[in-house]
Design a protein around this motif. Sequence first.
Motif, short mmCIF file in Angstrom:
data_model
loop_
_atom_site.label_atom_id
_atom_site.label_comp_id
_atom_site.label_asym_id
_atom_site.label_seq_id
_atom_site.Cartn_x
_atom_site.Cartn_y
_atom_site.Cartn_z
N PHE A 129 5.81 -45.06 -3.33
CA PHE A 129 4.75 -45.07 -2.33
C PHE A 129 3.68 -43.77 -2.54
O PHE A 129 4.03 -42.92 -3.39
CB PHE A 129 5.53 -44.66 -1.13
N CYS A 130 2.57 -44.00 -2.04
CA CYS A 130 1.49 -42.82 -2.26
C CYS A 130 2.04 -41.60 -1.63
O CYS A 130 2.78 -41.61 -0.85
CB CYS A 130 0.21 -43.44 -1.60
N PRO A 131 1.41 -40.43 -2.21
CA PRO A 131 1.84 -39.28 -1.51
C PRO A 131 1.34 -39.27 -0.03
O PRO A 131 0.26 -39.69 0.24
CB PRO A 131 0.84 -38.26 -2.25
N GLY A 132 2.11 -38.82 0.87
CA GLY A 132 1.82 -38.71 2.24
C GLY A 132 2.10 -40.28 2.92
O GLY A 132 1.52 -40.29 4.13
N CYS A 133 2.69 -41.08 2.23
CA CYS A 133 2.84 -42.45 3.00
C CYS A 133 3.83 -42.43 3.99
O CYS A 133 4.91 -41.87 3.81
CB CYS A 133 3.36 -43.32 1.86
N PRO A 134 3.62 -43.19 5.19
CA PRO A 134 4.43 -43.20 6.38
C PRO A 134 5.89 -43.97 5.88
O PRO A 134 6.94 -43.51 6.44
CB PRO A 134 3.69 -43.65 7.40
N HIS A 135 5.79 -44.96 5.06
CA HIS A 135 6.93 -45.76 4.59
C HIS A 135 8.05 -44.65 3.84
O HIS A 135 9.06 -44.87 4.15
CB HIS A 135 6.56 -46.84 3.52
N ARG A 136 7.49 -44.07 3.26
CA ARG A 136 8.49 -42.86 2.62
C ARG A 136 9.31 -42.01 3.86
O ARG A 136 10.51 -42.31 3.51
CB ARG A 136 7.95 -41.91 1.53
N ALA A 137 8.74 -41.72 4.79
CA ALA A 137 9.45 -41.02 5.76
C ALA A 137 10.17 -42.03 6.63
O ALA A 137 11.24 -41.86 6.95
CB ALA A 137 8.24 -40.33 6.41
N THR A 177 12.35 -33.12 -5.08
CA THR A 177 11.75 -33.93 -6.10
C THR A 177 12.72 -34.78 -6.70
O THR A 177 12.13 -35.91 -7.53
CB THR A 177 11.50 -32.71 -7.30
N ARG A 178 14.04 -34.62 -6.80
CA ARG A 178 15.04 -35.67 -7.29
C ARG A 178 15.07 -36.66 -6.27
O ARG A 178 15.38 -37.88 -6.77
CB ARG A 178 16.30 -34.96 -7.63
N ILE A 179 15.18 -36.77 -5.05
CA ILE A 179 15.48 -37.75 -4.29
C ILE A 179 14.26 -38.16 -3.48
O ILE A 179 14.05 -39.25 -3.28
CB ILE A 179 16.84 -37.19 -3.27
N PHE A 180 13.61 -37.17 -2.67
CA PHE A 180 12.34 -37.69 -1.66
C PHE A 180 11.50 -37.94 -2.53
O PHE A 180 10.73 -39.00 -2.29
CB PHE A 180 12.02 -36.47 -0.84
N ARG A 181 11.12 -37.53 -3.70
CA ARG A 181 10.21 -38.10 -4.68
C ARG A 181 8.93 -38.32 -4.36
O ARG A 181 8.18 -39.09 -4.57
CB ARG A 181 10.73 -39.33 -5.19
N CYS A 182 8.24 -37.42 -3.44
CA CYS A 182 6.89 -37.50 -3.20
C CYS A 182 6.18 -36.94 -4.45
O CYS A 182 6.27 -36.10 -5.11
CB CYS A 182 6.45 -36.75 -1.96
N PRO A 183 5.14 -37.86 -4.93
CA PRO A 183 4.29 -37.53 -6.19
C PRO A 183 3.71 -36.23 -5.91
O PRO A 183 3.09 -35.66 -6.83
CB PRO A 183 3.25 -38.64 -6.26
N GLY A 184 3.55 -35.76 -4.47
CA GLY A 184 2.78 -34.39 -4.24
C GLY A 184 3.57 -33.36 -4.41
O GLY A 184 3.08 -32.22 -4.64
N LEU A 185 5.10 -33.55 -4.88
CA LEU A 185 5.81 -32.43 -5.20
C LEU A 185 6.12 -32.56 -6.76
O LEU A 185 6.23 -33.56 -7.23
CB LEU A 185 7.19 -32.57 -4.62
N VAL A 186 6.09 -31.16 -7.36
CA VAL A 186 6.25 -31.01 -8.87
C VAL A 186 7.35 -29.99 -9.23
O VAL A 186 7.53 -29.19 -8.06
CB VAL A 186 4.89 -30.58 -9.54
N TRP A 187 8.05 -30.37 -10.08
CA TRP A 187 9.27 -29.50 -10.46
C TRP A 187 8.84 -28.53 -11.41
O TRP A 187 8.24 -29.06 -12.45
CB TRP A 187 10.70 -30.36 -10.94
N ASN A 188 8.74 -27.14 -11.11
CA ASN A 188 8.52 -26.18 -11.99
C ASN A 188 9.67 -25.69 -12.76
O ASN A 188 10.48 -24.96 -12.34
CB ASN A 188 7.83 -24.99 -11.08
N VAL A 206 -3.82 -31.20 -5.86
CA VAL A 206 -4.77 -32.31 -5.88
C VAL A 206 -3.97 -33.75 -5.39
O VAL A 206 -4.88 -34.64 -4.77
CB VAL A 206 -4.83 -32.47 -7.38
N ILE A 207 -2.74 -33.91 -5.68
CA ILE A 207 -2.16 -35.03 -5.19
C ILE A 207 -1.56 -35.10 -3.71
O ILE A 207 -1.62 -36.01 -3.17
CB ILE A 207 -0.94 -35.06 -6.12
N CYS A 208 -1.15 -33.72 -3.36
CA CYS A 208 -0.45 -33.71 -1.87
C CYS A 208 -1.54 -34.32 -0.80
O CYS A 208 -2.64 -33.80 -0.96
CB CYS A 208 -0.24 -32.06 -1.69
N ALA A 209 -0.94 -34.80 -0.04
CA ALA A 209 -1.68 -35.52 1.21
C ALA A 209 -1.60 -34.64 2.48
O ALA A 209 -2.17 -35.08 3.57
CB ALA A 209 -1.50 -37.04 1.38
N GLY A 210 -0.64 -33.70 2.33
CA GLY A 210 -0.72 -32.81 3.50
C GLY A 210 0.05 -33.34 4.88
O GLY A 210 -0.21 -33.00 5.78
#
Lengths: 649, 371, 233
Positions: free
Chosen positions: A391-399, A604-615, A626-630
């Motif tokens: 799902f895209c970042p910020g997609c309601p379907h993920r939630a 990052t491991r489970i919720f997996r929104c592309p707007g999150l990155v593991w540092n 750039v990716i986060c849809a807020g």
Amino acid sequence: MSYLTDTTEGVQHLLMGNEAIARGALEAGISVASGYPGTPSSEIIENLARVASPGNLYVEWSTNEKVALEVSAAASFAGLRALCVMKQNGVNVASDFLLHLASSGTRGGIVLVPCDDPGALSSVNEGESRYFARLLEIPLLEPADFQEAKDMVKWAFELSEAIKNVVMVRSVTRLSHASGNVIFGALPVSKRLPAFKYHGSLLDPDCGPIISLLPGMPESKHTPQQGKIREAAQLFEQTPFNAYEGPKNPELLIVACSVASLYGREAIHLLGLESRVGILKVGTTWPLPQQFLKKNLSKTKEVLFIEEVFPFLEEQVKILAAEGVSEIGMKVFYGKHSGHIPSVGELNPDIIIDALSKLLGLKYRAVPKSLAGKVEEATKACVVPPRELSFCPGCPHRASYWSIHNALELDGREGFVCGDIGCYTLGMLACGFNAVKTLHSMGSGTGIASGFGKLKPFGLKQPVLAVCGDSTFFHTAMPALVNAIHHQSPFTLVILDNRGTAMTGFQSHPGLPVNAMGEEMPAIAIDEICRAMGASVEIKDPFDVEETQISLNRLMESQYGVHVLILRQACALSPERKTGKKYEMLVDEAVCVGENCGCNRLCTRIFRCPGLVWNKEKASARIDEVICAGCGVCSDICPAGAITRREKV
Amino acid sequence: MRIFGSNEMAADVIQRGLCVGCGACVDICPYFRSYRGRTAMLFPCTLPKGKCHAFCPRAEVDLDELSLQFFGLSYGDNPLGTYISVKAARGIYPVQNASFQAGGTVSVLAWLALKNRHIEVAVLTDREGLLPVPRLVTDPDDVFSCASSKYTAAPTLSAFNKAVREGYKRIGVVATPCQVIGLAQRRLNPMAESDFMDCASLVIGLFCTWAVDFRSFEPYISGRFAVEGIKKMDIPPPPAQVMEVYLEKGKAELPLNDIRGFIPAGCSYCWDMTAEFSDLSVGALEGRPDMNTLIIRTERGQQLVWQALKHGYLQVEELPVENLEHLAEAAKNKKKRGLMKLKEDGLFNTDDPAEHACLRMMPEVAEKIIT
Amino acid sequence: MRCLLRYLSGRRHYKKGKSLIMGVGKLPREPFNVIVTGVGGQGSVMLSRVLANMLVMEGFRVTVGETFGASQRGGSVMSHLRISEAYTWSPQIPKGCADIIVALEPIEVIRILPSYINKNVLVLSNTRPIYPVGVIAGESSYPSLEEIKKCVERLVCKAWFIDATDEAVKMGNSILGNIVLLGALSALEALPLRRSFFRDVISEMVTEDNVSLNLAVYDRGVELIKQDFDFRV
């Protein structure tokens, strides 16, 4: 002003296949276009809608494909020209009406354009629409390039009026979604006046009532219908859409249709076989122009068929060759039946190169051995991670699926979700936490759930959920919901209402206050429909994950009746959300529990929104600005409160 | 203590039906949650060792380790565990309409501990309808709204976990034996956390023979009475063989055999009737419905009892010898049943490193209990 | 900059038969094949459309094959451009036949390179990674930019890596990374791409007030490549 309505005859534009189809319809002077969105067909109606104007061209996104065909048929019955568009699956939906339309016959030219998706690039099936043409006895055309897509559609209207029946023009993804140069023809100016003539006798094709068939009298309509097919076959003998290219007597004759003819040409070119192999491009694939084919089959003994999905052309030609063996002699056929062409998936030039190499004993390497070795060596040190769908970042379907998954796990009775067609189909994958367990056609999630619900008296203890999108709700979920409510099948229907037909690009549907042409229309409220049907209805914002989960659990515990939970939140790519972020998201690295016990990278491991990155270095989550849809949902799922949101001003 | 991760925890405890829903693993991470009396694992966690497993009262509990930690001696064969003394007790507090179980000893002790700031917060179990709901109580007078037995298994320890996360340093807990074991596991600091602090300042254990599973019990009860109208429930000592339900008007009796059908599988492995790793353990007193049995196990438990006595909140009598004998007999029987069941299912003192045990103790002690 | 013609003068390795179409003048090869690759949502479809329209204005026949739809949802996307003097080629480039690969996302170069590589291929890539969800989830790992560069440079004729997204962010909108790349592509002079045609095409696609920003971003792309050449000289 769109270039689609460029009136300069002979001008050249780069058109997407779907735009070329739309232009062909405009050059044919259509008055009505209708369809239901579905990849790869959607841009045809979209482009026509952009150039629509009252009294000149009416364009609509109909509730479903059957209705779309009925709307177009009405225009034809009144003597106007109409184009009806759908993806392949849509023909299945429309087929009941299509059977009767093909039998009743038509008046103004009417063309049905189904867009097939060989390889199921954007589908959950690899179906074929061409067999409907044969099954229901209507002519079928298959354009091979962009110019032809335009020209063929335009000609199909002439054909439709000549034989007084609907004509099918089949496109495929690689034509619909590819672009090429197209030289424009004239745009007609004259306008027809619609009138439905019904004063003639019952079987008068021009002035009588338009009926499918007189009961018990198949000859009343079926006989003339077959006459129309013979007439079409005669017209097909002469069209420029069928052409042979190659030596006078090739060693091998390729018989191809649609974009496969381009792959064939490419393969011949790359292998340098121009003097050995000929290619017969067939644009009118049903009914076949018999004389034309026999003439070309006589050129050689060996024939290779290349076409996508089923061996439709292959089987027709084989019948023709068997019947005409005394005229054209014995042939050896290669294709899907012989295994030289794969029977699953889309084709490409390389597959044809392989087939030709095998048949002619050639050795061809797309990448020379030395280079391939070098590539293997170099890429060993640089392994490419797979890029799975998400799902895209910020997609309601993920939630939504987050809450659905959690509610099902908390409930603990092995409940499941009957899925449906839309972006939310991805609910079967990790991005939807694998919540979806059945997946079939439009609206079928609700129907299947209705059936599961009735298994409770047999001892089925698992709670049943169904999901469907807002557009899917109107398309075919409504009859299934009526069925469930009438039969008191206990389950919960979760309507993932993201305010548009999002997967295919935000086409309008009856739930929105606008139509395909951008005119204001009365929106039909999903919640009111469901209540009127007799379901209990709740509306929630899926971004409120806790509230949503609590509602879901409560509804699942109910043993009786159909519950509808509408999860309403606009798609992240929708015009209303695309313009800006609601929240600025921030991760407090000092608070983030990271990989430690107590979190282990939930976001990052489970919720997996592309707007999150593991540092890795800081062992903390991070927001990719750039990716986060807020959307703010990750701050609610973070167990440590490390992700915070700040309302954007 | 052998410690594994959430996947082992799910396989060894939840899937094998050992879970009693105590809440020890709940609210320490996002993966375990309690819902309607059951503990659910929402997503798999990949860590090889986790608090969820370490705190679980049904995973790799080593009785010697616990006994040494809390009492300074190896685990013995006394069916009542280690204690200083056993008394008959009754709480005295001038609250009208409070619904006590028997003597009200627990409520009064928890109330006093809060009142005299011995603890900052009390972890208690309230109920909504029949659903047990853990509560954090800071106002001493609120203790009494949580009084009386619940009988349904409750995730009480999730509230303890929450209290720790919220920063409470002195926490009192009223808990069933399985919950007390979970708490004891946690108090060992098994994950060797550097900032660890034992926040369990007072542990009051409740005698327990078994609990019932909320999800099957609820429809049974709600099919008979309006759940909101239930004031109190009680199981009088044998030979009554009934569960008493006190309603607005009068009392109803339900056959105990029906109720036994709702006992979760996890209770059949239980070896602890009197909450052996608590500071004070409280239960019914046979033949005296107005009094409790009070087992004083630790110094700090005794301190609290003395204070209660000093201010007249508690009335204490010597426990008749036959009552003590009966209690020990009942506790021994439960211990024996639990150990036999664990042994049968290969969950006791496993030697094979690949096999995970539910419980470990010295074989010779176990032998004494069983025979 | 002339040295580039050397890269482009090589013949394709396949056996040359009697071709259907003969190359005439303006293109180094017939057809000339460009792959635009990236991740759904990065604007690769837009980039390939603008590029194709510029080439059509230049008088070429262009076929653009695209994968989008489901792949738009975070998946890899690819556009195939077939540029010809006179012919409509298939919407899919045959394996081993790419002349230029333009990548909006660096790892995508390596994903497609093994299939489409030949000894003359040029690569123009953005440097900004978009991590697949599997990488975010820790199930797979993403090579460093240095590793990617090293791998690509070992294999192809010539490669340029530019900070297209970062430049676009600096200029106001990350999505314009695609236009930075288009400007950069024009500066390679591998294809005849005119700035005036870009202006014409983009004017049709964006609102009037956005045209000058697009032009500025395009010019920035040109600059990035020129700097690179100057540095090398």
